[in-house]
Design a protein around this motif. Sequence first.
Motif: not given
Length: 137
Positions: A128-136, A74-90
């Motif tokens: 501490i987990k982060v998710e870097l999400v691509a804008t498609i 219980p508590g924080l699972s992760h932070l998710a950030f908008h990270a740009g394009t799929p190429a930026d994420v990769d």
Amino acid sequence: MTGHAGGVPRGALHHVELRVADLDRAARAWGWLLEELGHEPHQRWDDGRSWIAGSTYVVIEAAPLDGAHDRRRPGLSHLAFHAGTPADVDRLWRAAPTHGWSHLYADRHPHAGGPDHHAAFLEDAERIKVELVATIL
């Protein structure tokens, strides 16, 4: 959401504060990632650092008590950030291990969040987990 003084929408995230066991190690890892995502160094004090983007900032601060973070409890699972394009994420995915981050779900990258979701999942040395999400588009 309606706005308030300063043009920031009511309910918008103001800041996130993460407590860490090793401030120097965390500041190197988080500083790299946050600056890659467009945050700028904001504040620095003996027990902490912060980075800001727009009206939202992230704080990394030395924890006053011992203990380990476990994102599966219980508590924080992760932070998710908008990270740009799929190429930026990769690009961030490839560079992350040299900056103190471990890959999560490498066998399913970049679709660990589902077939229509392009993201990189990373974990720092304190798990501490982060998710870097691509804008498609």
